[in-house]
Enzyme design. Structure first.
Site, PDB file in Angstrom:
ATOM      1  N   VAL A 226       3.443  22.396 -51.886  1.00  0.00           N
ATOM      2  CA  VAL A 226       2.093  22.970 -51.903  1.00  0.00           C
ATOM      3  C   VAL A 226       1.058  21.857 -51.726  1.00  0.00           C
ATOM      4  O   VAL A 226       0.002  22.065 -51.126  1.00  0.00           O
ATOM      5  CB  VAL A 226       1.869  23.762 -53.213  1.00  0.00           C
ATOM      6  CG1 VAL A 226       0.418  24.186 -53.372  1.00  0.00           C
ATOM      7  CG2 VAL A 226       2.791  24.976 -53.259  1.00  0.00           C
TER       8      VAL A 226
ATOM      9  N   LEU B  14      -0.517  20.134 -54.157  1.00  0.00           N
ATOM     10  CA  LEU B  14      -1.574  20.128 -55.175  1.00  0.00           C
ATOM     11  C   LEU B  14      -2.872  20.806 -54.741  1.00  0.00           C
ATOM     12  O   LEU B  14      -3.956  20.331 -55.077  1.00  0.00           O
ATOM     13  CB  LEU B  14      -1.880  18.689 -55.627  1.00  0.00           C
ATOM     14  CG  LEU B  14      -0.869  18.056 -56.590  1.00  0.00           C
ATOM     15  CD1 LEU B  14      -1.355  16.676 -57.003  1.00  0.00           C
ATOM     16  CD2 LEU B  14      -0.665  18.926 -57.829  1.00  0.00           C
TER      17      LEU B  14
ATOM     18  N   ASN C  78      -2.248  20.810 -66.689  1.00  0.00           N
ATOM     19  CA  ASN C  78      -1.423  19.903 -65.893  1.00  0.00           C
ATOM     20  C   ASN C  78      -2.353  19.160 -64.944  1.00  0.00           C
ATOM     21  O   ASN C  78      -3.129  19.785 -64.214  1.00  0.00           O
ATOM     22  CB  ASN C  78      -0.366  20.716 -65.133  1.00  0.00           C
ATOM     23  CG  ASN C  78       0.590  19.838 -64.340  1.00  0.00           C
ATOM     24  OD1 ASN C  78       0.227  19.324 -63.280  1.00  0.00           O
ATOM     25  ND2 ASN C  78       1.796  19.670 -64.833  1.00  0.00           N
TER      26      ASN C  78
ATOM     27  N   ASN D 169       1.054  14.976 -64.573  1.00  0.00           N
ATOM     28  CA  ASN D 169       1.996  15.070 -63.462  1.00  0.00           C
ATOM     29  C   ASN D 169       2.007  13.736 -62.732  1.00  0.00           C
ATOM     30  O   ASN D 169       1.135  13.468 -61.910  1.00  0.00           O
ATOM     31  CB  ASN D 169       1.586  16.207 -62.524  1.00  0.00           C
ATOM     32  CG  ASN D 169       2.457  16.278 -61.287  1.00  0.00           C
ATOM     33  OD1 ASN D 169       3.457  15.573 -61.180  1.00  0.00           O
ATOM     34  ND2 ASN D 169       2.067  17.116 -60.349  1.00  0.00           N
TER      35      ASN D 169
ATOM     36  N   CYS E 227       4.782  14.497 -58.969  1.00  0.00           N
ATOM     37  CA  CYS E 227       4.725  15.425 -57.856  1.00  0.00           C
ATOM     38  C   CYS E 227       5.121  14.697 -56.581  1.00  0.00           C
ATOM     39  O   CYS E 227       4.479  13.726 -56.193  1.00  0.00           O
ATOM     40  CB  CYS E 227       3.327  16.012 -57.697  1.00  0.00           C
ATOM     41  SG  CYS E 227       3.276  17.236 -56.402  1.00  0.00           S
TER      42      CYS E 227
ATOM     43  N   LYS F  12       5.001  14.179 -67.784  1.00  0.00           N
ATOM     44  CA  LYS F  12       6.047  14.927 -67.071  1.00  0.00           C
ATOM     45  C   LYS F  12       6.811  13.992 -66.144  1.00  0.00           C
ATOM     46  O   LYS F  12       6.231  13.406 -65.228  1.00  0.00           O
ATOM     47  CB  LYS F  12       5.418  16.083 -66.286  1.00  0.00           C
ATOM     48  CG  LYS F  12       6.459  16.978 -65.618  1.00  0.00           C
ATOM     49  CD  LYS F  12       5.833  18.259 -65.114  1.00  0.00           C
ATOM     50  CE  LYS F  12       6.828  19.154 -64.426  1.00  0.00           C
ATOM     51  NZ  LYS F  12       6.216  20.407 -63.958  1.00  0.00           N
TER      52      LYS F  12
ATOM     53  N   GLY G 229      15.412  25.269 -63.535  1.00  0.00           N
ATOM     54  CA  GLY G 229      16.363  26.337 -63.238  1.00  0.00           C
ATOM     55  C   GLY G 229      16.586  27.360 -64.337  1.00  0.00           C
ATOM     56  O   GLY G 229      17.516  28.157 -64.241  1.00  0.00           O
TER      57      GLY G 229
END
Ligand SMILES: Cc1cc2nc3c(=O)[nH]c(=O)nc-3n(C[C@H](O)[C@H](O)[C@H](O)COP(=O)(O)OP(=O)(O)OC[C@H]3O[C@@H](n4cnc5c(N)ncnc54)[C@H](O)[C@@H]3O)c2cc1C
Ligand SMILES: Cc1cc2nc3c(=O)[nH]c(=O)nc-3n(C[C@H](O)[C@H](O)[C@H](O)COP(=O)(O)O)c2cc1C
Ligand code: FES
Lengths: 305, 251
Positions: A71, A73, A99, A125, A128, A164, A243
């Site tokens: 995407v 961001l 985030n 983040n 990413c 993260k 997942g």
């Protein structure tokens, strides 16, 4: 009824099930399907100081058991969030986790300072894989993980900081310790694994960005292993993800050492995934004589030990 | 919008590589023409397939889909009595203003299916002219639906059914003969929509296009499905669309 509440570095959550960043927007759309006040928390779409348009389309592809996304961001900027979404999101009663991402160390400090005291937690983040400069760079080496954590903490007086972690690294436990040394209050993992899916007729990658972050059911065993390694390497709480599709998946992460979990891709497969996971957790605890879900955290017994 | 546990009533091939699937829902879903559903095919397929609602009658809803990749191949093998999750209705759909009496529908390929729902919704109150293009005679389907329009032209790329031209050319031919609609509603491949937009701009006729884009959530939360607006912003095809004013999107 088991007690599903958990405590994440002083913040109390109704239950340990949090919407993963980027799959849930700011919560408004899913709130048309169910009351999002019933889920433990919402990690917002990754935000930056200035609005971003993100990558060209296609931004998503499917491969058996997983998806890939890039995407890039896209977000309306942190000021838009504060003006338009924050009060509403808080009013739902869910735990609000902002985030955030940046291109420079200063960006991270500034966006943390802007949100300090306004949200329940901030999730950095640093992993990413889609933004050419910035994102990836900070999350790879332990030194930069520590540096960006230190800098983000400078902007924070009140709000606890989650870092993260990227799984696209040499040793994720080392990076988790770097975040802890830098002053992180909590770590979350995993972000997506960098991957590629090819349209063989066109002989081109499906995603416009060529590579994308892999998420969804198929990454779970790798994520569980990483959460186990990280939980054993740090003293701060761990949020596990990667997942998770059902309550049993969430329980694996809790046993591996996560205090709470996040659910991302499963929201696409089944928009009611999170309420189902929460009721499934309750049912599992009841049927196994577990009074409080927090009792499950880190109870894994390794074979041969 | 609801995630229906939809029971398959029938699922059969209606033209070469095109299937029609009808579901029974627990209730009557309120669907606008041009809205779509996100169909779960299950198993290793984590993403739902966005498919336009073709017909919605009572508790039944019908979609027509082209067999393209793994997911639609799997969908083809789903038998009557099976239950699939269908999240619907999604998106904005087509709107026809009170003063827009003459409505032109221009559709190509699988883009004709959302237009079926427009014919069904407006055939009684509007003067609908349908211009529908197929690849070849083998792909021809849904004619009985478009026959409900006041005027109806079907063409093929290879001339094996109707005249050899595409639906935009068929529409232009009608314009040349003096036809002039109050509004154009369209769906089809992007090059077709681009050509149609050029005609609409030239003729100064309002034109609405339904876009396709790969989707994640289907409800506006993940920003996976965006298109570029002429004002420089990006819009979500699943939530702000799939129908856009042709003047407001870059095609
Ligand atoms: C709003 C909307 C309405 C649609 N209506 C119809 C319709 O009425 N009839 C019809 O035949 N088709 C329609 N499509 C296209 C249809 O969604 C795709 O053909 C279908 O998803 C392909 O799935 P697959 O499993 O066969 O292909 P795969 O290649 O296996 O799919 C892989 C992934 O890519 C996505 N994808 C692939 N092609 C497209 C595409 N063209 N558009 C969107 N996603 C795609 C799939 O959904 C899936 O997530 C519509 C698309 C949109 C966005
Ligand atoms: C479409 C999409 C967008 C995402 N955007 C972000 C983001 O903005 N910030 C972030 O930290 N993680 C983002 N992620 C990663 C998820 O939060 C999560 O870490 C990852 O998907 C693994 O969890 P899952 O397998 O449950 O999806 C995104 C994931 C997806 C699928
Ligand atoms: S598919 Fe998620 S915003 Fe459109």
């Amino acid at each position: 009824m088991a007690n599903l509440s958990v405590n994440l570095c002083g913040v109390s959550l109704k239950n340990p099930v949090i919407a993963a960043s980027g799959t849930f927007g700011f919560g408004r759309e899913f709130n048309e399907l169910y009351d999002i006040g019933t889920i433990g928390g919402v990690s917002t779409k990754g935000m930056t100081l200035q609005p971003r348009l993100g990558n060209p389309v296609p931004r998503i592809a499917e491969s058996r058991g997983v998806i890939l996304n890039a995407v890039g961001l896209q977000n309306p900027g942190v000021e838009h969030f504060i003006a338009e979404d924050l009060a509403w999101l808080k009013s739902t009663g869910t735990c609000v986790i902002a985030n955030v991402a940046g291109q420079t160390l200063e960006d991270y400090q500034a966006i943390c300072a802007r949100l300090d005291g306004l949200v329940d937690m901030i999730e950095l983040n640093i992993s990413c894989p889609n933004v050419k400069s910035g994102g990836m760079a900070f999350g790879i080496k332990p030194e930069t993980v520590e540096a960006v954590t230190v800098q983000a903490k400078k902007g924070l007086k009140k709000t606890p900081l989650i870092v993260k972690l990227s799984p696209n690294v040499e040793n994720i436990a080392v990076n988790a310790r770097a975040a802890e040394n830098g002053g992180a209050d909590c770590v979350s993992l995993v972000n997506t694994f960098t991957g590629m899916a090819i349209d063989i007729e066109k002989r081109r990658p499906i995603i416009a960005n060529n590579t994308g972050g892999v998420s969804g059911a198929g990454i779970k065993p790798i994520a569980v292993r990483m959460v186990y390694e990280v939980a054993n390497a740090v003293k701060i709480p761990v949020i596990g993800m990667g997942g998770i599709t059902c309550a049993e998946d969430a329980i694996e992460f809790l046993m591996a050492g996560a205090t709470a979990v996040q659910v991302g891709t499963a929201n696409f497969t089944d928009p009611y995934a999170m309420p189902k996971i929460i009721s499934g957790l309750n049912a599992w605890c009841d049927s196994h004589g577990v009074a409080s879900v927090a009792e499950l955290v880190g109870t894994l017994q390794m074979n041969g030990k | 919008m609801k995630d229906y546990q939809a029971t398959v009533v029938k699922n059969e091939e209606i033209a070469r590589g095109i299937c029609e699937i009808t579901f029974r829902l627990q209730e009557t879903a309120k669907v606008r023409p041009g809205q779509f559903g996100a169909i779960s095919v299950g198993g290793v397929h984590l993403l739902r397939r966005p498919i336009a609602v073709c017909k919605a009658e009572g508790n039944e809803v019908t979609f027509c889909y082209q067999i393209k990749g793994d997911g639609t191949k799997k969908l083809k093998n789903v038998g009557a009595g099976s239950v699939l999750n269908v999240l619907m209705p999604l998106g904005n759909g087509f709107f026809v203003e009170e003063n827009e009496k003459k409505v032109a529908l221009v559709g190509g390929g699988v883009g004709i299916f959302p237009l079926v729902s427009v014919v069904r919704a407006y055939a009684n109150e509007k003067e609908i002219s349908s211009f529908i293009g197929f690849r070849n005679a083998g792909a021809v389907c849904a004619l009985e639906e478009f026959e409900k329009s006041a005027k109806f032209v079907a063409v093929t790329d290879d001339g094996s059914f109707g005249e050899k031209m595409n639906s935009v050319q068929a529409f232009e031919k009608a314009l040349a003969e003096g036809y002039r609609p109050d509004v154009i509603l369209s769906c089809g491949p992007t090059p077709m929509l681009r050509a149609l937009k050029a005609v609409a701009v030239r003729e100064n006729i309002p034109c609405y296009v339904s876009l396709e884009e790969r989707m994640g959530c289907g409800i506006g939360a993940c920003l996976v499905c965006v298109c570029n607006l002429t004002n420089g912003a990006r819009a979500r095809v699943c939530k702000d669309g799939p129908v856009f004013n042709a003047n407001e999107v870059n095609l």
